[in-house]
Design a protein around this motif. Structure first.
Motif, PDB file in Angstrom:
ATOM      1  N   UNK A 246      -5.989  13.628 -18.292  1.00  0.00           N
ATOM      2  CA  UNK A 246      -6.324  14.163 -17.050  1.00  0.00           C
ATOM      3  C   UNK A 246      -7.516  13.515 -16.639  1.00  0.00           C
ATOM      4  N   UNK A 247      -8.255  13.012 -17.114  1.00  0.00           N
ATOM      5  CA  UNK A 247      -9.797  12.309 -16.793  1.00  0.00           C
ATOM      6  C   UNK A 247      -9.433  10.622 -16.934  1.00  0.00           C
ATOM      7  N   UNK A 248      -8.502  10.267 -17.118  1.00  0.00           N
ATOM      8  CA  UNK A 248      -8.000   9.087 -17.198  1.00  0.00           C
ATOM      9  C   UNK A 248      -7.918   8.295 -15.753  1.00  0.00           C
ATOM     10  N   UNK A 249      -8.359   7.015 -15.637  1.00  0.00           N
ATOM     11  CA  UNK A 249      -8.064   6.377 -14.222  1.00  0.00           C
ATOM     12  C   UNK A 249      -6.696   6.295 -13.773  1.00  0.00           C
ATOM     13  N   UNK A 250      -5.833   6.333 -15.040  1.00  0.00           N
ATOM     14  CA  UNK A 250      -4.198   6.060 -14.691  1.00  0.00           C
ATOM     15  C   UNK A 250      -3.815   7.510 -14.062  1.00  0.00           C
ATOM     16  N   UNK A 251      -4.584   8.609 -14.260  1.00  0.00           N
ATOM     17  CA  UNK A 251      -3.795   9.786 -13.853  1.00  0.00           C
ATOM     18  C   UNK A 251      -3.843   9.829 -12.216  1.00  0.00           C
ATOM     19  N   UNK A 252      -2.896  10.416 -11.686  1.00  0.00           N
ATOM     20  CA  UNK A 252      -2.689  10.103 -10.490  1.00  0.00           C
ATOM     21  C   UNK A 252      -1.358  11.185  -9.926  1.00  0.00           C
ATOM     22  N   UNK A 253      -1.451  11.779  -8.719  1.00  0.00           N
ATOM     23  CA  UNK A 253      -0.649  12.622  -8.246  1.00  0.00           C
ATOM     24  C   UNK A 253       0.978  12.055  -8.359  1.00  0.00           C
ATOM     25  N   UNK A 254       1.109  10.737  -8.343  1.00  0.00           N
ATOM     26  CA  UNK A 254       2.145  10.318  -8.160  1.00  0.00           C
ATOM     27  C   UNK A 254       2.836   9.979  -9.603  1.00  0.00           C
ATOM     28  N   UNK A 255       2.173  10.173 -10.411  1.00  0.00           N
ATOM     29  CA  UNK A 255       2.726  10.041 -12.045  1.00  0.00           C
ATOM     30  C   UNK A 255       3.511  11.162 -12.413  1.00  0.00           C
ATOM     31  N   UNK A 256       4.851  10.853 -12.877  1.00  0.00           N
ATOM     32  CA  UNK A 256       5.777  11.812 -13.253  1.00  0.00           C
ATOM     33  C   UNK A 256       6.117  11.937 -14.776  1.00  0.00           C
ATOM     34  N   UNK A 257       6.558  12.811 -15.288  1.00  0.00           N
ATOM     35  CA  UNK A 257       6.898  13.186 -16.734  1.00  0.00           C
ATOM     36  C   UNK A 257       8.465  13.189 -16.730  1.00  0.00           C
ATOM     37  N   UNK A 258       9.096  12.008 -17.335  1.00  0.00           N
ATOM     38  CA  UNK A 258      10.457  11.895 -17.742  1.00  0.00           C
ATOM     39  C   UNK A 258      11.004  10.702 -17.320  1.00  0.00           C
ATOM     40  N   UNK A 259      12.419  10.510 -16.903  1.00  0.00           N
ATOM     41  CA  UNK A 259      12.979   9.186 -16.771  1.00  0.00           C
ATOM     42  C   UNK A 259      13.176   9.073 -15.267  1.00  0.00           C
ATOM     43  N   UNK A 260      13.132   7.958 -14.910  1.00  0.00           N
ATOM     44  CA  UNK A 260      13.271   7.321 -13.364  1.00  0.00           C
ATOM     45  C   UNK A 260      14.465   8.081 -12.614  1.00  0.00           C
ATOM     46  N   UNK A 261      15.568   8.017 -13.440  1.00  0.00           N
ATOM     47  CA  UNK A 261      16.794   8.508 -12.856  1.00  0.00           C
ATOM     48  C   UNK A 261      16.705  10.114 -12.394  1.00  0.00           C
ATOM     49  N   UNK A 262      15.628  10.756 -13.147  1.00  0.00           N
ATOM     50  CA  UNK A 262      15.623  12.153 -12.874  1.00  0.00           C
ATOM     51  C   UNK A 262      14.461  12.516 -11.620  1.00  0.00           C
ATOM     52  N   UNK A 263      13.815  11.412 -11.400  1.00  0.00           N
ATOM     53  CA  UNK A 263      12.882  11.474 -10.232  1.00  0.00           C
ATOM     54  C   UNK A 263      13.551  11.421  -8.897  1.00  0.00           C
ATOM     55  N   UNK A 264      14.871  10.758  -9.083  1.00  0.00           N
ATOM     56  CA  UNK A 264      15.463  10.295  -7.786  1.00  0.00           C
ATOM     57  C   UNK A 264      15.725  11.286  -6.676  1.00  0.00           C
ATOM     58  N   UNK A 265      16.290  12.346  -7.118  1.00  0.00           N
ATOM     59  CA  UNK A 265      16.478  13.649  -6.194  1.00  0.00           C
ATOM     60  C   UNK A 265      15.189  13.839  -5.355  1.00  0.00           C
ATOM     61  N   UNK A 266      13.891  13.884  -6.030  1.00  0.00           N
ATOM     62  CA  UNK A 266      12.706  14.190  -5.288  1.00  0.00           C
ATOM     63  C   UNK A 266      12.467  13.249  -3.962  1.00  0.00           C
TER      64      UNK A 266
END
Length: 247
Positions: free
Chosen positions: A182-202
């Motif tokens: 959570x405190x990493x500079x890589x943390x960002x609201x657009x980071x998703x957990x899972x596979x790219x194909x599962x994010x497509x409907x979003x």
């Protein structure tokens, strides 16, 4: 081509920079690839294909640089070649080849760029073209990059910086195993957990407005292709290239 620089961009992926040893330019279109030619231990011929990772402004004169991302595969013949290649040494190559490129007559309102592993490299090369299209015709771009961990997000720092400088460009890392702290500079609201194909409907792909590009792991490409078709995206608007890790 002569090797001029090497750096690791992930635990098992190297970014290699070459120059044509004849000094001639390499006229290429972002998204194309070169083939590296070498020999197996038994003397038989071998070759491997690598997307050109360097991006150029569409109006810039071609130059002699060639940059690629190489996955190191344990026991792989190509891996042994590149690991043993000293700075200043040369390899034989041919190309460029391929049609996994942005089309000059595209009239879409949004690009969905989906990639995993070294399949992300064509999108790095496309950044100057995308920058121009965003400025000239107001196109929007979403880049979904799939990886297992934050350390495996190839060119992630560059994509984040590009997104920060271009409001029409959205960068969405999709991590299947490990999210950044959570405190990493890589943390960002657009980071998703899972596979790219599962994010497509979003992203609510729009058959009337979107063109999708799929590059990387064949299973991901097939799953994303089927998902986009099911949503209604016309097949000609789904452009694919599969990457397989060859030894």
């Amino acid at each position: 081509m002569k090797l001029t620089a090497r750096r690791m961009i992930a635990p098992t992926v190297a970014h290699l920079s070459f120059l044509r040893d004849d000094g001639e330019p390499l006229p290429c279109i972002p998204g194309q690839f070169v083939q590296i030619h070498f020999q197996y231990a038994d003397g038989s011929a071998a070759r491997r294909s690598y997307s050109i990772a360097i991006g150029r402004d569409p109006d810039a004169a071609p130059d002699a640089r060639v940059e690629i991302a190489v996955s190191y595969v344990p026991g792989g013949a190509a891996t042994a070649l590149f690991e043993a290649l000293a700075l200043g040494a040369t390899v034989d190559a041919s190309g460029p080849f391929g049609r996994f490129c942005l089309y000059p007559n595209d009239a879409n309102r949004r690009y969905l760029l989906i990639g995993t592993g070294t399949g992300i490299t064509p999108y790095r090369a496309m950044l100057p073209q995308l920058e121009r299209q965003m400025a000239e015709r107001g196109v929007e771009v979403v880049l979904l990059q799939g990886a297992r961990t934050p350390a495996e997000l190839l060119y992630g720092d560059e994509f984040r910086a590009f997104a920060a400088a271009h409001p029409r460009f959205r960068y969405m890392p999709c991590l299947s195993r490990e999210l950044p702290a959570a405190d990493s500079p890589l943390a960002h609201p657009d980071v998703r957990h899972g596979y790219v194909q599962n994010v497509l409907p979003e992203l609510a792909p729009d058959p009337a407005a979107d063109i999708a590009y799929l590059c990387g792991n064949p299973d991901m490409v097939d799953a994303s292709f089927e998902a986009l078709k099911a949503i209604g995206l016309p097949v000609p608007m789904i452009r694919r290239e599969k990457y397989v890790s060859n030894k």
